[in-house]
Design a protein around this motif. Structure first.
Motif, PDB file in Angstrom:
ATOM      1  N   ASN A   1      73.737  57.899  39.280  1.00 10.50           N
ATOM      2  CA  ASN A   1      73.688  58.115  40.733  1.00 10.50           C
ATOM      3  C   ASN A   1      73.911  59.563  41.150  1.00 10.50           C
ATOM      4  OD1 ASN A   1      73.062  55.424  41.352  1.00 10.50           O
ATOM      5  ND2 ASN A   1      75.208  54.867  41.181  1.00 10.50           N
ATOM      6  N   VAL A   2      73.734  60.494  40.245  1.00  7.86           N
ATOM      7  CA  VAL A   2      73.732  61.922  40.542  1.00  7.86           C
ATOM      8  C   VAL A   2      72.289  62.387  40.389  1.00  7.86           C
ATOM      9  CG1 VAL A   2      74.581  64.209  39.869  1.00  7.86           C
ATOM     10  CG2 VAL A   2      76.105  62.223  39.745  1.00  7.86           C
ATOM     11  N   SER A   3      71.784  63.078  41.397  1.00  9.03           N
ATOM     12  CA  SER A   3      70.374  63.463  41.424  1.00  9.03           C
ATOM     13  C   SER A   3      70.121  64.797  40.736  1.00  9.03           C
ATOM     14  CB  SER A   3      69.885  63.586  42.872  1.00  9.03           C
ATOM     15  OG  SER A   3      70.001  62.364  43.542  1.00  9.03           O
ATOM     16  N   ILE A   4      68.959  64.874  40.104  1.00 11.33           N
ATOM     17  CA  ILE A   4      68.414  66.135  39.605  1.00 11.33           C
ATOM     18  C   ILE A   4      67.074  66.319  40.305  1.00 11.33           C
ATOM     19  CG2 ILE A   4      67.500  67.373  37.605  1.00 11.33           C
ATOM     20  CD1 ILE A   4      69.439  65.770  35.874  1.00 11.33           C
ATOM     21  N   LEU A   5      66.874  67.477  40.920  1.00  8.60           N
ATOM     22  CA  LEU A   5      65.635  67.791  41.616  1.00  8.60           C
ATOM     23  C   LEU A   5      65.011  69.018  40.983  1.00  8.60           C
ATOM     24  CD1 LEU A   5      66.870  67.477  45.321  1.00  8.60           C
ATOM     25  CD2 LEU A   5      65.893  65.700  43.873  1.00  8.60           C
ATOM     26  N   ALA A   6      63.692  69.003  40.855  1.00  6.90           N
ATOM     27  CA  ALA A   6      62.986  70.136  40.263  1.00  6.90           C
ATOM     28  C   ALA A   6      61.676  70.376  40.997  1.00  6.90           C
ATOM     29  CB  ALA A   6      62.727  69.876  38.775  1.00  6.90           C
ATOM     30  N   THR A   7      61.203  71.594  40.915  1.00  7.72           N
ATOM     31  CA  THR A   7      59.955  71.978  41.573  1.00  7.72           C
ATOM     32  C   THR A   7      58.765  71.499  40.745  1.00  7.72           C
ATOM     33  OG1 THR A   7      59.761  74.106  40.437  1.00  7.72           O
ATOM     34  CG2 THR A   7      61.076  74.055  42.467  1.00  7.72           C
ATOM     35  N   PRO A   8      57.578  71.489  41.349  1.00 12.54           N
ATOM     36  CA  PRO A   8      56.380  71.110  40.593  1.00 12.54           C
ATOM     37  C   PRO A   8      56.102  72.053  39.425  1.00 12.54           C
ATOM     38  CG  PRO A   8      55.919  71.151  42.956  1.00 12.54           C
ATOM     39  CD  PRO A   8      57.292  71.710  42.764  1.00 12.54           C
ATOM     40  N   ASP A   9      56.547  73.308  39.540  1.00  8.13           N
ATOM     41  CA  ASP A   9      56.293  74.292  38.486  1.00  8.13           C
ATOM     42  C   ASP A   9      57.245  74.187  37.306  1.00  8.13           C
ATOM     43  OD1 ASP A   9      54.201  75.349  39.989  1.00  8.13           O
ATOM     44  OD2 ASP A   9      55.513  76.808  40.980  1.00  8.13           O
ATOM     45  N   ASP A  10      58.354  73.483  37.464  1.00  7.44           N
ATOM     46  CA  ASP A  10      59.296  73.323  36.351  1.00  7.44           C
ATOM     47  C   ASP A  10      58.663  72.444  35.278  1.00  7.44           C
ATOM     48  OD1 ASP A  10      61.565  74.809  37.178  1.00  7.44           O
ATOM     49  OD2 ASP A  10      62.117  73.197  38.547  1.00  7.44           O
ATOM     50  N   PRO A  11      58.648  72.916  34.033  1.00  6.84           N
ATOM     51  CA  PRO A  11      58.097  72.077  32.959  1.00  6.84           C
ATOM     52  C   PRO A  11      58.905  70.786  32.807  1.00  6.84           C
ATOM     53  CG  PRO A  11      58.549  74.315  32.176  1.00  6.84           C
ATOM     54  CD  PRO A  11      59.122  74.206  33.546  1.00  6.84           C
ATOM     55  N   ASP A  12      58.217  69.697  32.524  1.00  3.07           N
ATOM     56  CA  ASP A  12      58.899  68.415  32.336  1.00  3.07           C
ATOM     57  C   ASP A  12      59.974  68.506  31.262  1.00  3.07           C
ATOM     58  OD1 ASP A  12      57.260  67.409  34.288  1.00  3.07           O
ATOM     59  OD2 ASP A  12      56.093  66.118  32.955  1.00  3.07           O
ATOM     60  N   SER A  13      59.717  69.289  30.221  1.00  2.00           N
ATOM     61  CA  SER A  13      60.705  69.418  29.142  1.00  2.00           C
ATOM     62  C   SER A  13      62.006  70.026  29.659  1.00  2.00           C
ATOM     63  CB  SER A  13      60.142  70.258  27.997  1.00  2.00           C
ATOM     64  OG  SER A  13      59.815  71.567  28.453  1.00  2.00           O
ATOM     65  N   LYS A  14      61.912  70.972  30.594  1.00  2.00           N
ATOM     66  CA  LYS A  14      63.102  71.589  31.179  1.00  2.00           C
ATOM     67  C   LYS A  14      63.863  70.591  32.049  1.00  2.00           C
ATOM     68  CE  LYS A  14      64.371  75.305  34.373  1.00  2.00           C
ATOM     69  NZ  LYS A  14      63.844  76.403  35.198  1.00  2.00           N
ATOM     70  N   VAL A  15      63.136  69.776  32.785  1.00  2.00           N
ATOM     71  CA  VAL A  15      63.754  68.804  33.683  1.00  2.00           C
ATOM     72  C   VAL A  15      64.434  67.697  32.877  1.00  2.00           C
ATOM     73  CG1 VAL A  15      63.359  67.237  35.619  1.00  2.00           C
ATOM     74  CG2 VAL A  15      62.045  69.355  35.456  1.00  2.00           C
ATOM     75  N   THR A  16      63.771  67.191  31.856  1.00  2.00           N
ATOM     76  CA  THR A  16      64.396  66.149  31.027  1.00  2.00           C
ATOM     77  C   THR A  16      65.576  66.716  30.240  1.00  2.00           C
ATOM     78  OG1 THR A  16      62.754  66.479  29.283  1.00  2.00           O
ATOM     79  CG2 THR A  16      62.358  64.686  30.828  1.00  2.00           C
ATOM     80  N   HIS A  17      65.501  67.980  29.852  1.00  2.00           N
ATOM     81  CA  HIS A  17      66.642  68.610  29.176  1.00  2.00           C
ATOM     82  C   HIS A  17      67.848  68.634  30.119  1.00  2.00           C
ATOM     83  CE1 HIS A  17      68.991  71.219  26.596  1.00  2.00           C
ATOM     84  NE2 HIS A  17      69.161  72.043  27.623  1.00  2.00           N
ATOM     85  N   ALA A  18      67.624  68.996  31.376  1.00  2.00           N
ATOM     86  CA  ALA A  18      68.711  68.987  32.360  1.00  2.00           C
ATOM     87  C   ALA A  18      69.289  67.582  32.504  1.00  2.00           C
ATOM     88  CB  ALA A  18      68.207  69.494  33.706  1.00  2.00           C
ATOM     89  N   GLY A  19      68.433  66.563  32.488  1.00  2.00           N
ATOM     90  CA  GLY A  19      68.899  65.181  32.554  1.00  2.00           C
ATOM     91  C   GLY A  19      69.765  64.810  31.365  1.00  2.00           C
ATOM     92  N   ASN A  20      69.350  65.233  30.191  1.00  2.00           N
ATOM     93  CA  ASN A  20      70.132  64.951  28.984  1.00  2.00           C
ATOM     94  C   ASN A  20      71.481  65.662  29.010  1.00  2.00           C
ATOM     95  OD1 ASN A  20      68.623  63.154  27.227  1.00  2.00           O
ATOM     96  ND2 ASN A  20      67.078  64.754  27.206  1.00  2.00           N
ATOM     97  N   VAL A  21      71.499  66.909  29.464  1.00  2.00           N
ATOM     98  CA  VAL A  21      72.762  67.657  29.537  1.00  2.00           C
ATOM     99  C   VAL A  21      73.715  66.990  30.525  1.00  2.00           C
ATOM    100  CG1 VAL A  21      73.806  69.856  30.231  1.00  2.00           C
ATOM    101  CG2 VAL A  21      71.757  69.849  28.789  1.00  2.00           C
ATOM    102  N   LEU A  22      73.211  66.606  31.712  1.00  2.00           N
ATOM    103  CA  LEU A  22      74.066  65.943  32.700  1.00  2.00           C
ATOM    104  C   LEU A  22      74.569  64.598  32.170  1.00  2.00           C
ATOM    105  CD1 LEU A  22      75.365  65.916  35.488  1.00  2.00           C
ATOM    106  CD2 LEU A  22      73.238  64.925  36.375  1.00  2.00           C
ATOM    107  N   ALA A  23      73.699  63.839  31.521  1.00  2.00           N
ATOM    108  CA  ALA A  23      74.112  62.549  30.959  1.00  2.00           C
ATOM    109  C   ALA A  23      75.204  62.738  29.908  1.00  2.00           C
ATOM    110  CB  ALA A  23      72.906  61.831  30.358  1.00  2.00           C
ATOM    111  N   GLN A  24      75.070  63.736  29.059  1.00  2.69           N
ATOM    112  CA  GLN A  24      76.089  63.991  28.038  1.00  2.69           C
ATOM    113  C   GLN A  24      77.385  64.501  28.650  1.00  2.69           C
ATOM    114  OE1 GLN A  24      74.159  66.601  25.261  1.00  2.69           O
ATOM    115  NE2 GLN A  24      73.022  64.940  24.295  1.00  2.69           N
ATOM    116  N   TYR A  25      77.274  65.263  29.742  1.00  2.00           N
ATOM    117  CA  TYR A  25      78.479  65.744  30.433  1.00  2.00           C
ATOM    118  C   TYR A  25      79.263  64.571  31.013  1.00  2.00           C
ATOM    119  CZ  TYR A  25      81.387  67.892  34.025  1.00  2.00           C
ATOM    120  OH  TYR A  25      82.440  68.256  34.814  1.00  2.00           O
TER     121      TYR A  25
END
Length: 99
Positions: free
Chosen positions: A47-71
């Motif tokens: 229930n914590v949101s991650i928002l990214a621009t259309p120009d952000d590579p999907d790999s960067k966005v999913t990496h941020a998701g993994n880091v937040l999940a591990q945190y």
């Protein structure tokens, strides 16, 4: 008195258990207004949101998701490790944004 305050705080913490699925989605309707001008990618982690621009590579966005999940769930059991911290983040509408 301090002990009572800690118990009171803990009683409001929510135990969130669900292994996050790191998938990029479109902005949900409750975030769409105002944010859709800049962001088009969205991930929800406990229930914590991650928002990214259309120009952000999907790999960067999913990496941020993994880091937040591990945190939030360092031991990887599918439950937040500190429900008080997570509850506070949710109440404050904590959001990770990527430009």
């Amino acid at each position: 008195l301090v002990y009572l305050a800690i118990l009171t705080t803990l009683s409001f913490a929510q135990n969130i258990c669900n292994t996050p699925v790191i998938t990029i989605e479109q902005l949900p309707p409750h975030l769409h207004r105002g944010f859709n001008k800049w962001f088009s990618k969205y991930i929800n982690i406990f229930n914590v949101s991650i928002l990214a621009t259309p120009d952000d590579p999907d790999s960067k966005v999913t990496h941020a998701g993994n880091v937040l999940a591990q945190y939030l769930d360092n031991d990887g059991d599918g439950c937040s490790d500190n429900d008080v911290v997570l509850s506070h983040m949710i109440r404050q509408r904590a959001t990770l944004v990527s430009f």
